[in-house]
Structures are given as structure tokens and as C-alpha cells.
Enzyme design. Structure first.
Site, PDB file in Angstrom:
ATOM      1  N   LYS A   3      66.855  22.313  64.906  1.00 31.67           N
ATOM      2  CA  LYS A   3      67.829  21.780  64.620  1.00 31.67           C
ATOM      3  C   LYS A   3      68.415  20.481  65.629  1.00 31.67           C
ATOM      4  CE  LYS A   3      69.806  25.946  64.404  1.00 31.67           C
ATOM      5  NZ  LYS A   3      71.067  27.284  63.736  1.00 31.67           N
TER       6      LYS A   3
ATOM      7  N   GLY B  18      71.831  32.131  65.555  1.00 31.08           N
ATOM      8  CA  GLY B  18      71.981  32.033  67.026  1.00 31.08           C
ATOM      9  C   GLY B  18      72.856  32.743  68.695  1.00 31.08           C
TER      10      GLY B  18
ATOM     11  N   HIS C 294      73.009  24.459  55.605  1.00 28.65           N
ATOM     12  CA  HIS C 294      72.345  24.754  56.248  1.00 28.65           C
ATOM     13  C   HIS C 294      74.372  24.762  57.225  1.00 28.65           C
ATOM     14  CE1 HIS C 294      71.962  27.048  60.218  1.00 28.65           C
ATOM     15  NE2 HIS C 294      70.927  27.267  59.876  1.00 28.65           N
TER      16      HIS C 294
END
Ligand code: PGA
Length: 250
Positions: free
Chosen positions: A11, A173, A95
Site C-alpha cells: 500500500k 486492516g 483492490h
């Protein structure tokens, strides 16, 4: 037999210095990785550094996004030709952060996937449902819609040179991982849907799980019949954790 793939998705993290030590750490530990193919997906600006560091290693690399256009007046975009200039093998498309934060549609993701393949890159196509979609019982409908957009636009044969990543958005996450059973059920559904059109391709295509995969849960997840590896965010930023996941993928 599908070879497991563990792909790191860095990321928007890292610096020249941190990436250097991360890559050194991964390279040093690669002897302990027996079965998995290992890849890292870096921010564009570090691809030069990554390509140099990983030259003559077994570690593959790629980018996290790509333009669907060839070239021209598209400020801020990066083309497949540019990724090929750095010998990228993989590129993540669709994504959930691209879909949610940058408005990428199912159709755009399919177009990007086709563009990547046309220029020799292997797309890692991400699909997955939001928490409210799961809670409403719509998980299968959502992943089917996202998958069908690619199959309808590019043909089922396009999945021969693609990787699919099932990433439940509520697990990304958050530290909240899908249970192996929850993940396996969706992976089997995805493979089954591909098999309705082409059983051989369904059998061959790798379907990764993504969403808070870490050393403590990787082995159990990857042991599931239809889970062929992982797309790893947070845990890919620490060589030790990333390598532990790579070792767990057998
Ligand atoms: P995470 O991210 O491992 O930090 O949950 C996975 C991903 O977004 O690909």
C-alpha cells in the site's frame, strides 16, 4: 497442483531505507520458504529500487494499480508499458481501497485487467464484500457480480493468466480475519462459478485470501482446499512476519 502464492501489498507505506531493509530481510529468509511463490507489490516510485534489489532472486514483484490507457494526457497515471520497463510481473487491480476510495467500478477493473494481460502482466484481481453486504446475506451475489464483470468483458479464458484475491472488506486492516470456514466457503463458490464456464481453468486459477492474514492464522487459512495463498497488507511490512506466512503456505 496449484503452487501457493504469497503476495505482499505494501500500500502507501515505506521509504527507500525501510524498503531496503525489508527486502534484505526477505531475501535472507527465502531459503526457509519451500513451496510458496513469493511476490511484493510496491508503490510505483520504488519499483526501480525493488527491481534492482530482487534481480537474480526468486521473488517476483509488481505494482498496486495501473492505468487502462496506453499513454497520453492522463495526469498522475502509470501505464502497463511503464511497469514493463521495470520488468514487473504482477499488478493488483480492483483492490477494495481503489474501488471504495477512488470510485473504480467493476467495468473499469475488468478493463484494467485486460490491459494488464494484453501487455504481459499478470493481474491480481481483487473482489470481496462489505460488512453490510455480508450481514445482508449478499456475499455471494457481490463476489459473483465482481467476478462476472471480468468474465463477461474478457472471457473466462482470461483467468488462465490471472490471480484472483478474495478480500472481505471488513477483514482488511481491521485485525478481523474471516474464519478458515468462512473464507473457504467463498473461495469454493468463486471456483465453482468459474467451473460453470470452464472446469479446467477453475481448477488451475489461484484464488488468494486477503484480510488480516498473519503468521498466527496463515497456515490454517492456506490449508483450506480452495485457498491458494494470500494477499498480505500489514503483515507484509515486516520481513519476519511476511516470511512466516510464506513458510506457512504449503
Ligand atoms: P491487510 O490488507 O492484510 O492489512 O488486512 C490486505 C489487503 O488489503 O490486501
Amino acid at each position: 497442483m496449484r503452487q501457493p502464492l504469497i503476495a505482499g501489498n505494501w500500500k502507501m507505506n515505506g521509504s527507500k531505507a525501510s524498503i531496503e531493509s525489508l527486502l534484505e530481510g526477505i531475501k535472507q529468509g527465502m531459503d526457509s520458504v519451500q513451496q510458496a511463490e513469493v511476490a511484493v507489490c510496491a508503490p510505483f516510485v520504488y519499483l526501480q529500487q525493488v527491481s534492482e534489489s530482487l534481480k537474480d532472486t526468486k521473488i517476483a514483484y509488481g505494482a498496486q494499480n495501473v492505468s487502462e490507457q496506453d499513454n497520453g494526457a492522463y495526469t498522475g497515471e502509470v501505464s502497463t508499458t511503464m511497469l514493463n520497463d521495470f520488468a514487473c510481473q504482477y499488478v493488483i487491480v480492483g483492490h477494495s481501497e481503489r474501488r471504495t476510495l477512488y470510485g473504480e467500478t467493476d467495468e473499469l477493473v475488468a478493463t484494467k485487467s485486460a490491459k494488464a494481460q494484453a501487455d504481459g502482466l499478470t493481474p491480481i484481481i481483487c473482489i470481496g464484500e462489505l460488512l453490510e453486504e455480508r450481514e445482508a446475506g449478499n456475499t455471494e451475489a457481490v463476489v459473483a457480480r465482481q467476478l462476472d464483470a471480468v468474465i463477461n468483458a474478457n472471457g473466462v479464458a482470461s483467468l488462465e493468466n490471472a490471480v484472483i484475491a478474495y478480500e472481505p472488506v471488513w477483514a482488511i486492516g481491521t485485525g478481523k480475519t474471516a474464519t478458515p470456514e468462512q473464507a473457504q466457503a467463498v473461495h469454493a463458490f468463486i471456483r465453482g462459478r468459474i467451473a460453470e464456464q470452464d472446469a479446467a481453468i477453475a481448477d488451475k486459477v489461484r484464488i488468494l485470501y486477503g484480510g488480516s492474514m498473519k503468521p498466527a492464522n496463515a497456515e490454517e487459512l492456506v490449508a483450506q482446499q480452495d485457498i491458494d495463498g494470500g494477499l498480505i497488507g500489514g503483515a507484509s511490512l515486516k520481513a519476519e512476519d511476511f516470511l512466516a506466512i510464506c513458510q506457512a503456505a504449503k
